[in-house]
Each structure stands twice: as C-alpha cells, then as structure tokens.
Design an enzyme around this catalytic site. Structure first.
Site, PDB file in Angstrom:
ATOM      1  N   HIS A   3     -11.067   3.327 -11.123  1.00 38.50           N
ATOM      2  CA  HIS A   3     -10.878   3.426 -12.566  1.00 38.50           C
ATOM      3  C   HIS A   3     -10.999   2.033 -13.163  1.00 38.50           C
ATOM      4  O   HIS A   3     -10.543   1.074 -12.552  1.00 38.50           O
ATOM      5  CB  HIS A   3      -9.497   4.026 -12.880  1.00 38.50           C
ATOM      6  N   ASP A  19      -9.648  12.865 -12.318  1.00 37.96           N
ATOM      7  CA  ASP A  19     -10.772  13.793 -12.223  1.00 37.96           C
ATOM      8  C   ASP A  19     -11.097  14.211 -10.807  1.00 37.96           C
ATOM      9  O   ASP A  19     -11.877  15.139 -10.612  1.00 37.96           O
ATOM     10  CB  ASP A  19     -11.991  13.207 -12.931  1.00 37.96           C
ATOM     11  N   HIS A  71     -17.562   8.498 -16.775  1.00 41.54           N
ATOM     12  CA  HIS A  71     -16.422   8.799 -17.674  1.00 41.54           C
ATOM     13  C   HIS A  71     -16.021  10.261 -17.450  1.00 41.54           C
ATOM     14  O   HIS A  71     -15.703  10.648 -16.334  1.00 41.54           O
ATOM     15  CB  HIS A  71     -16.894   8.500 -19.106  1.00 41.54           C
TER      16      HIS A  71
HETATM   17  N1  ACO Z   1     -17.001   4.333  -4.735  1.00 45.76           N
HETATM   18  C1  ACO Z   1     -17.338   3.230  -4.018  1.00 45.76           C
HETATM   19  N2  ACO Z   1     -17.139   1.966  -4.448  1.00 45.76           N
HETATM   20  C2  ACO Z   1     -16.580   1.808  -5.649  1.00 45.76           C
HETATM   21  C3  ACO Z   1     -16.208   2.912  -6.456  1.00 45.76           C
HETATM   22  C4  ACO Z   1     -16.435   4.211  -5.954  1.00 45.76           C
HETATM   23  N3  ACO Z   1     -16.090   5.289  -6.658  1.00 45.76           N
HETATM   24  N4  ACO Z   1     -15.686   2.461  -7.619  1.00 45.76           N
HETATM   25  C5  ACO Z   1     -15.736   1.132  -7.548  1.00 45.76           C
HETATM   26  N5  ACO Z   1     -16.251   0.721  -6.366  1.00 45.76           N
HETATM   27  C6  ACO Z   1     -16.391  -0.661  -5.875  1.00 45.76           C
HETATM   28  C7  ACO Z   1     -17.520  -1.395  -6.571  1.00 45.76           C
HETATM   29  O1  ACO Z   1     -18.739  -1.241  -5.878  1.00 45.76           O
HETATM   30  C8  ACO Z   1     -16.999  -2.801  -6.560  1.00 45.76           C
HETATM   31  O2  ACO Z   1     -17.153  -3.317  -5.250  1.00 45.76           O
HETATM   32  P1  ACO Z   1     -17.423  -4.917  -5.013  1.00 45.76           P
HETATM   33  O3  ACO Z   1     -16.203  -5.600  -5.594  1.00 45.76           O
HETATM   34  O4  ACO Z   1     -17.573  -5.039  -3.549  1.00 45.76           O
HETATM   35  O5  ACO Z   1     -18.682  -5.219  -5.797  1.00 45.76           O
HETATM   36  C9  ACO Z   1     -15.491  -2.635  -6.798  1.00 45.76           C
HETATM   37  O6  ACO Z   1     -15.190  -1.343  -6.264  1.00 45.76           O
HETATM   38  C10 ACO Z   1     -15.096  -2.706  -8.260  1.00 45.76           C
HETATM   39  O7  ACO Z   1     -15.837  -1.743  -8.977  1.00 45.76           O
HETATM   40  P2  ACO Z   1     -16.378  -1.868 -10.458  1.00 45.76           P
HETATM   41  O8  ACO Z   1     -17.668  -1.133 -10.585  1.00 45.76           O
HETATM   42  O9  ACO Z   1     -16.325  -3.292 -10.908  1.00 45.76           O
HETATM   43  O10 ACO Z   1     -15.276  -1.088 -11.249  1.00 45.76           O
HETATM   44  P3  ACO Z   1     -15.429  -0.622 -12.748  1.00 45.76           P
HETATM   45  O11 ACO Z   1     -14.069  -0.846 -13.343  1.00 45.76           O
HETATM   46  O12 ACO Z   1     -16.577  -1.220 -13.431  1.00 45.76           O
HETATM   47  O13 ACO Z   1     -15.749   0.938 -12.605  1.00 45.76           O
HETATM   48  C11 ACO Z   1     -15.523   3.268 -12.473  1.00 45.76           C
HETATM   49  C12 ACO Z   1     -14.818   1.939 -12.773  1.00 45.76           C
HETATM   50  C13 ACO Z   1     -16.766   3.447 -13.359  1.00 45.76           C
HETATM   51  C14 ACO Z   1     -14.546   4.398 -12.796  1.00 45.76           C
HETATM   52  C15 ACO Z   1     -15.922   3.284 -10.961  1.00 45.76           C
HETATM   53  O14 ACO Z   1     -14.776   3.135 -10.162  1.00 45.76           O
HETATM   54  C16 ACO Z   1     -16.677   4.567 -10.588  1.00 45.76           C
HETATM   55  O15 ACO Z   1     -17.897   4.614 -10.753  1.00 45.76           O
HETATM   56  N6  ACO Z   1     -15.942   5.583 -10.057  1.00 45.76           N
HETATM   57  C17 ACO Z   1     -16.570   6.857  -9.767  1.00 45.76           C
HETATM   58  C18 ACO Z   1     -16.743   7.664 -11.049  1.00 45.76           C
HETATM   59  C19 ACO Z   1     -15.450   8.212 -11.567  1.00 45.76           C
HETATM   60  O16 ACO Z   1     -14.648   8.774 -10.829  1.00 45.76           O
HETATM   61  N7  ACO Z   1     -15.230   8.060 -12.902  1.00 45.76           N
HETATM   62  C20 ACO Z   1     -14.052   8.625 -13.588  1.00 45.76           C
HETATM   63  C21 ACO Z   1     -13.214   7.585 -14.216  1.00 45.76           C
HETATM   64  S1  ACO Z   1     -11.769   8.289 -14.843  1.00 45.76           S
HETATM   65  C22 ACO Z   1     -12.162   8.896 -16.364  1.00 45.76           C
HETATM   66  O17 ACO Z   1     -13.083   8.514 -17.034  1.00 45.76           O
HETATM   67  C23 ACO Z   1     -11.229   9.887 -16.893  1.00 45.76           C
END
Ligand code: ACO
Length: 428
Positions: A305, A363, A264
């Site tokens: 996201h 971010d 987050h």
């Molecule tokens: N790097 C690599 N792979 C990723 C990333 C990433 N940053 N984010 C998602 N994926 C992949 C997942 O492994 C998944 O792959 P699959 O379909 O092959 O299993 C797919 O993309 C979907 O991802 P989910 O985890 O289901 O997406 P979710 O909506 O649960 O997560 C989140 C969203 C937590 C933001 C995630 O993208 C993440 O961890 N990003 C990095 C952290 C980040 O930047 N957070 C800031 C969010 S913005 C904010 O809060 C203001």
C-alpha cells in the site's frame, strides 16, 4: 508565532512557515517558494505533498491507524452502520439521536430513483461491457439531468448533491449488476438496512431469495471500511476535477474512472484474476518468485500500500469477516479460498515481503467476500465505488465550502527541447 524553516542556497535564504496538523505530520507552507526563489518542488507521485487542508479522515500508515472524524475505524466497523458512518463523514459528528439518523436515512431514500433517460445509457452498452465502464458513464450522465441551476458554492445545493449521489449510487450499481438480466427490477424496502437493500436490489428478483444476515453484515462492514481514505488517487481526482468548478457529478465520474485502475480500486478484481492465474497451491512459489523478480512486471495483487507500511487496519477487520462469510456460504473448503489463505501465509513469512512491509491490503480479502456473495469479479470495483461515493462527495463539499479554494494546477520539471526555430518541411 508559527515556527519557520529556513531554506538556504549560496547567499540567498527564505523562511517558510510550518503549519501544524491536529495530529500527524506538520507541513511546510511552500506558497511563497516559487515567487521568492523561482524554484518549484519535485514530488511526482505526491508522496510527500499535502494537497489540501481537510478535517475528514486521518491515516497514520506507519502505525496502521485509520480514523473518520477522529473515530477509529475498528470502533466504527464493530459498532456503527454504513449510513451512520455516512452521516458522520458528511456532518462531522455522529447523529445525536435516532431521529436525526432516521431523517438522514429518509433523505438518502428519497433520492433512490433514476432520471428516466438513464435506461438508454445502460442499454447502449453491449453484454460484455465492463461494469466500471458503465458506472463511469452512468455517473457522468447524471450531470445531464442535474446541471442547470446548481450553485456549487451554495451549502444547500451541495447538500442536495450529496444526498442525490448517495441515494442514486446503489441503484446505478444494481443496474450495472443486472445489466444482462431482464425483469430484475426490485424496489427499495424501507424496513431493510442500506446493505440489505443492496443485496435485495442485486438478487431480490430471484425466486426464494433470502438475505443472509452474515453477508449483509459483512457487506455493511466492507462499505464502512471503504467509505473514505483521505487524499487517495480517486479522491484527489474528484478534488482536482471539481476544483475547476465543473459539474459535481462529472467530478465524481472522474473519481470512478480513477478507482478502476489495478493499482487502486481495481486491485480487488485483479486479486481474484491472479488466483485464477496461479491455479493451484503447487504454483504459489513460482508466482512468489515472479513477484520478487525485478525483470518481471508481475506484482502480488492485494499486497502493499502506498500509505500503510504496516498492516492495513482495514485488512485486519475484514479478514475475520472473510472467514465468517466463507464458513456461512460453505466456501471454506473451496480450492480458490484455500489457495488465497496459503498465499497469504507464505507471503507473510517471505523475507522479500517482510523487509518491504508488504502486507495484505483490504482488497486481498474484499474480493474473496464478494465472490462468496456471488458477486462476479468484474463487479468488485463497482462495489468499492458504491462505498467510496460518500467519501468523494464529502471531500467535494469540503473543498467547495472553503472560500480560499482555487483551481488545482501542478507544475512540472520540464526536460524537453530548448527553444528552436521551425524549419519548413522541404528544408529538413
Ligand atoms: N508485489 C511485489 N512487490 C511489490 C508489491 C507487490 N504487490 N508492491 C510493492 N512491491 C515492491 C516494489 O517493487 C518495491 O521494491 P524495491 O524497493 O525493491 O524497488 C517496493 O515493494 C516498494 O514498492 P513501491 O512500488 O514503491 O510502492 P508504492 O507505494 O508505489 O505502491 C502499490 C503501492 C501500488 C499499492 C503497490 O504495492 C502495488 O502495486 N500493490 C499491488 C496492487 C494493489 O494491491 N493495490 C491496492 C492498493 S489498496 C487500495 O487502493 C484500496
């Protein structure tokens, strides 16, 4: 007559009412599901659950839309100021005149002092304490000074809380920022904007410090972009905690705690840590491979996201600010910034990220801007908390003003043991 959806199983059927949104997805009202069928719904991370009714912020993650009270974020970022946006979020309308905005500003200003005992809270932390640990504690500590006599259902008391927390947050964050700096006390300057004052509170004690208007403008825009984001993890934490009728400052402290996590608000700090880990442009492809490897927990921080499956509209706005700030601070040729821009370019063209709609989020850029402003990475999430306080407080007030609101209490899919009898320890 409201539309209904029928749920059938064997010979049993139940009509569930559909409630329409002003804009965006309608919802199926499930209130009668458990009493009528004995079933719960299962939505572990609440991806398809509308947990409340709200009139504050609208997001369409597929189209990349973000609106506060109906106003597109792009227009607010370009034409408004953080305090005017705070007015809008809280009151539902833009101020009708400069007088109304000045009155609002003056209410915030009057609350920009801390209760006396707060010094002890900060001095109790060691030099190396994380800013978010201090901020969570400091916000919770406000409940010690503001508890007796608060009627959380009373509109006037809600308003007092709103102005109090909005006024105090910059002072708390400045105290956290200057934790290791003695004699860093700077007074709020009436002639400056909210964002200019934040920079002054942080750096104003340094000899010859002058506010760079490009930095204060970028900070104001960042605060606007982070002001609210409907029912995200921290706002939902504020609502859930507040739903028990707890002290509102304690509810905001729950939001600050939730924001800290790297999935987050902690992502902006994690992004800059990741740049340090990658080290040089030559290592980018190795880290891209790690991010794609399902056996490796590494994720490309600042990408992806939960709601935006398109470009984060905030990222588009802040990206151009980022370039202006880097240029104005002479950071455009800094190796870390070059690395960030190269990483962005490579990830945006990589099949893995393109297929999964993993774009840079706000971010990815906010940390770069804060770094160029000389704000250390450990402070980034506290900056986010400073901006989001207005959203948390507005959501708390909206929830408390709803006469139908009840304590939040999710249920579960129980997968533990069935009933069994206790056996005395010597007989096991
Ligand atoms: N790097 C690599 N792979 C990723 C990333 C990433 N940053 N984010 C998602 N994926 C992949 C997942 O492994 C998944 O792959 P699959 O379909 O092959 O299993 C797919 O993309 C979907 O991802 P989910 O985890 O289901 O997406 P979710 O909506 O649960 O997560 C989140 C969203 C937590 C933001 C995630 O993208 C993440 O961890 N990003 C990095 C952290 C980040 O930047 N957070 C800031 C969010 S913005 C904010 O809060 C203001």
């Amino acid at each position: 007559m409201a539309e209904k959806i029928t749920l059938k199983k064997d010979t049993q059927s139940i009509d569930l009412e559909i409630k329409d949104a002003t804009v965006g997805p309608s919802v199926i009202d499930l209130k009668s599901l458990y009493p009528d069928t004995g079933y719960f719904t299962f939505d572990p991370s609440y991806s398809t659950t509308a947990s409340c009714e709200s009139k504050i912020t609208y997001i369409d993650g597929v189209k990349g839309i973000l609106e506060y009270r109906g106003y597109p974020i792009e227009q607010l970022a370009e034409k408004s100021t953080y305090l005017e946006v705070a007015y809008l979020l809280f009151n539902g309308e833009l101020p009708s005149s400069n007088i109304a905005l000045d009155e609002f500003r003056s209410e915030v200003k009057q609350n920009m002092t801390l209760p006396e005992n707060m010094d002890v809270i900060f001095s109790g932390f060691g030099k190396e304490a994380h800013p978010m640990a201090m901020l969570t504690t400091a916000v919770a500590a406000l409940s010690g000074s503001y508890h007796e006599g608060i009627d959380i259902r009373d509109k006037e008391h809600q308003k007092e809380f709103f102005f109090n927390v909005l006024g105090k947050m910059p002072i708390l964050v400045a105290n956290v920022f200057n934790h290791n700096q003695k004699n860093a006390n700077v007074e709020y300057d009436e002639s400056l904007s909210y964002s200019e004052n934040i920079l002054r509170l942080f750096f104003g004690w340094k000899d010859g410090y002058e506010i760079n208007p490009i930095l204060s403008k970028a900070l104001d825009i960042l605060l606007i972009l982070h002001a609210d984001h409907e029912q995200n993890c921290s706002t939902s934490s504020v609502r859930l905690t507040g739903s028990s009728g707890t002290n509102p400052y304690a509810a905001i402290a729950a939001g600050v705690a939730a924001l800290w996590g790297p999935a987050h608000g902690g992502a902006n700090e994690a992004v800059v840590r990741m740049f340090g880990e990658i080290g040089s442009k030559d290592n980018i492809s190795k880290f891209i491979d790690k991010a794609k490897d399902k056996n490796d927990p590494f994720r490309l921080m600042g990408f992806g996201h939960r709601v935006y499956k398109n470009y984060d509209p905030r990222a588009t706005i802040i990206r151009s600010q980022c370039h202006k700030v880097l240029e104005s601070t002479g950071n455009d040729s800094n190796p870390m910034f070059e690395l960030a821009l190269k990483l962005e370019e490579i990830a945006l063209n990589d099949d893995y990220f393109v297929k999964r709609n993993l774009y840079p989020n706000v971010d990815f850029y906010s940390g770069l801007i804060y770094k160029a402003m000389d704000i250390p990475k450990e402070m980034f999430t506290a900056m986010f908390a400073l901006a989001r306080t207005v959203g948390w407080a507005t959501h708390w007030c909206e929830m408390m003003s709803n006469p139908k609101h009840r304590i939040g209490r999710p249920r579960q899919l129980y997968l533990g043991e069935k009933k069994r009898d206790y056996i005395p320890i010597n007989d096991r």
